[in-house]
Scaffold this active site. Structure first.
Site, PDB file in Angstrom:
ATOM      1  N   TRP A 103       0.846  -1.211   0.000  1.00  0.00           N
ATOM      2  CA  TRP A 103       0.000   0.000   0.000  1.00  0.00           C
ATOM      3  C   TRP A 103       0.867   1.241   0.000  1.00  0.00           C
ATOM      4  O   TRP A 103       0.588   2.211  -0.704  1.00  0.00           O
ATOM      5  CB  TRP A 103      -0.962   0.009   1.183  1.00  0.00           C
ATOM      6  CG  TRP A 103      -1.974  -1.098   1.168  1.00  0.00           C
ATOM      7  CD1 TRP A 103      -2.157  -2.036   2.147  1.00  0.00           C
ATOM      8  CD2 TRP A 103      -2.937  -1.392   0.145  1.00  0.00           C
ATOM      9  NE1 TRP A 103      -3.179  -2.888   1.782  1.00  0.00           N
ATOM     10  CE2 TRP A 103      -3.668  -2.519   0.574  1.00  0.00           C
ATOM     11  CE3 TRP A 103      -3.250  -0.817  -1.084  1.00  0.00           C
ATOM     12  CZ2 TRP A 103      -4.698  -3.086  -0.189  1.00  0.00           C
ATOM     13  CZ3 TRP A 103      -4.275  -1.378  -1.847  1.00  0.00           C
ATOM     14  CH2 TRP A 103      -4.980  -2.497  -1.395  1.00  0.00           C
ATOM     15  N   ASP A 173      -1.538   6.714   6.568  1.00  0.00           N
ATOM     16  CA  ASP A 173      -2.606   5.818   6.098  1.00  0.00           C
ATOM     17  C   ASP A 173      -2.874   4.843   7.241  1.00  0.00           C
ATOM     18  O   ASP A 173      -2.051   3.974   7.527  1.00  0.00           O
ATOM     19  CB  ASP A 173      -2.136   5.090   4.836  1.00  0.00           C
ATOM     20  CG  ASP A 173      -3.146   4.033   4.352  1.00  0.00           C
ATOM     21  OD1 ASP A 173      -4.207   3.868   4.994  1.00  0.00           O
ATOM     22  OD2 ASP A 173      -2.850   3.384   3.324  1.00  0.00           O
ATOM     23  N   LYS A 197     -12.205  -1.886   7.210  1.00  0.00           N
ATOM     24  CA  LYS A 197     -11.457  -2.799   8.081  1.00  0.00           C
ATOM     25  C   LYS A 197     -11.898  -2.649   9.539  1.00  0.00           C
ATOM     26  O   LYS A 197     -12.377  -3.601  10.117  1.00  0.00           O
ATOM     27  CB  LYS A 197      -9.963  -2.592   7.907  1.00  0.00           C
ATOM     28  CG  LYS A 197      -9.466  -3.273   6.633  1.00  0.00           C
ATOM     29  CD  LYS A 197      -8.741  -2.382   5.696  1.00  0.00           C
ATOM     30  CE  LYS A 197      -8.434  -3.109   4.387  1.00  0.00           C
ATOM     31  NZ  LYS A 197      -7.636  -2.284   3.484  1.00  0.00           N
TER      32      LYS A 197
HETATM   33  C1  PLP Z   1      -7.080  -1.858   2.355  1.00  0.00           C
HETATM   34  C2  PLP Z   1      -6.039  -0.812   2.375  1.00  0.00           C
HETATM   35  C3  PLP Z   1      -5.943   0.164   1.369  1.00  0.00           C
HETATM   36  C4  PLP Z   1      -6.847   0.169   0.152  1.00  0.00           C
HETATM   37  O1  PLP Z   1      -8.082   0.639   0.461  1.00  0.00           O
HETATM   38  P1  PLP Z   1      -9.185   0.881  -0.690  1.00  0.00           P
HETATM   39  O2  PLP Z   1     -10.317   1.404   0.144  1.00  0.00           O
HETATM   40  O3  PLP Z   1      -9.464  -0.436  -1.327  1.00  0.00           O
HETATM   41  O4  PLP Z   1      -8.662   1.880  -1.652  1.00  0.00           O
HETATM   42  C5  PLP Z   1      -4.978   1.129   1.498  1.00  0.00           C
HETATM   43  N1  PLP Z   1      -4.134   1.153   2.542  1.00  0.00           N
HETATM   44  C6  PLP Z   1      -4.182   0.223   3.511  1.00  0.00           C
HETATM   45  C7  PLP Z   1      -3.214   0.279   4.636  1.00  0.00           C
HETATM   46  C8  PLP Z   1      -5.121  -0.787   3.455  1.00  0.00           C
HETATM   47  O5  PLP Z   1      -5.167  -1.717   4.423  1.00  0.00           O
END
Ligand code: PLP
Length: 361
Positions: A103, A173, A197
């Site tokens: 990511w 993030d 999540k």
């Molecule tokens: C799941 C995830 C993403 C991607 O998220 P989307 O909503 O599918 O764009 C980005 N960063 C992290 C750390 C993730 O766990």
């Protein structure tokens, strides 16, 4: 019958919240309409989004006032990978990226499209098993921000503490560990997280940013990509993903009722300690992450003899343990232990691991 859901995202939700959603689906709050049918400009929806925002601020330890803006956007964390450098970086003052997994690498690549990204450190050569110590990378003064990924969902590593960036704004993030452990969000200038999540269903992305950062943002952007446009419209520039925001509100209320982030943290430690102890008990299993970098949200592991993994996973499915396949880019197993996953699910997994090892070890 509910299964033990180890999905990485969208992921398990609290059963209580699912029951609430079910009860409200035809008539939400006595309006004679479903939340799915409400106007995003109605007073009833305003109350929903403002309550969700206030609860989120409280749980993140952010003040309720104007110093921070909280936005509920769409496009997932993946759109934030582009929107962050678009708003705050330039080729002369790039964003610095600590690349601890896929990511983070995707975030850097989006900044590179704008020629506004610089890699400060990458764990790629080491198979992303490690979170760097502060001495392993440097935040130069010409950076407009430092970007980190607090939890690496695919590799199962996690920053234990937010790093000191020596005055350079920190952007995080937090998609896969938000509200799972106490973190001082005020050490950041911007945080973002896709909801699917730890916060709710897919379809809404939370962004919280400091007013000072917002005021320094690049000008001349397309409206939907400009945080300033969303903030100026009081967070509701265009149609919200109203159902996702409403359900996220129910999850935030559940977190508060359950004892807040401290209680989530204690439960997550119990769950992850139990699973890592099983992985470490013998040479039959092998954890992916270095011990000091281990994630309490996504536990990645293999069988020392990887030929046994398909049989382990199919036996797991037969026992109602689902979503344990590792990400398609790494293989092996991954158990996602988000806030809403009950301890009983981890106990059932550990029991199957013991049985399987006794049979095949
Ligand atoms: C799941 C995830 C993403 C991607 O998220 P989307 O909503 O599918 O764009 C980005 N960063 C992290 C750390 C993730 O766990």
């Amino acid at each position: 019958m509910r299964v033990h859901n180890f999905n990485a995202g969208p992921a398990v939700l609290p059963v209580e919240v699912l029951h609430q959603a079910q009860e409200c689906l035809l008539d939400t709050q006595g309006t004679g309409m479903s939340i799915l049918e409400w106007s995003h400009r109605s007073a009833a929806y305003d109350a929903v989004r403002f309550q969700a925002e206030a609860d989120l601020r409280e749980l993140l330890g952010l003040p309720q006032g104007d110093a921070w803006k909280v936005l509920f956007l769409q496009g997932g964390a993946s759109l934030q990978f582009a929107q962050v450098p678009m708003n705050f970086a330039t080729p002369a003052r790039p964003g610095g990226y600590v690349v601890t997994g896929s990511w983070a690498d995707k975030a850097l690549k989006e900044a590179e499209v704008l020629r506004s990204g610089r890699c400060l450190w990458s764990g790629k050569a080491g198979g992303f098993q490690h979170i760097p110590e502060r001495g392993e990378w440097n935040a130069a003064e010409d950076l407009s921000f430092v970007h980190i990924t607090t939890n690496n969902t695919i590799y199962g590593t996690q920053w234990q503490d937010l790093p000191d960036t020596g005055g350079v704004p920190l952007i995080a993030d937090m998609s896969s560990d938000i509200l799972s452990t106490p973190r001082d969000a005020q050490r950041c200038s911007l945080i973002y997280a896709g909801a699917q999540k730890n916060l709710g269903p897919s379809g809404v992305t939370v962004v919280a940013l400091r007013k000072e950062l917002l005021e320094r943002g690049n000008k001349g952007l397309n409206a939907m990509l400009d945080y300033g446009v969303h903030a100026k419209a009081d967070g509701i520039y265009n149609t919200h993903p109203t159902f996702a925001v409403w359900l996220m509100g129910l999850v935030l209320a559940w977190v508060k009722r359950s004892g807040g982030v401290a209680a989530m943290d204690a439960a997550n430690r119990r769950k992850s300690d139990l699973l890592y102890a099983q992985i470490d008990r013998s040479g039959f299993w092998k954890g992916h992450a270095e011990r000091a970098s281990r994630s309490r949200m996504n536990v990645t592991f293999r069988c020392a003899d990887s030929a046994l993994e398909a049989e382990f996973l199919s036996g797991a499915r037969e026992r109602g343990l689902v979503g344990l396949e590792g990400h398609r880019s790494v293989g092996g197993m991954r158990a996602s232990l988000y806030n809403a996953l009950p301890l009983a699910s981890v106990e059932a997994l550990v029991q199957w691991m013991q049985e399987f090892e006794a049979r095949r070890g």
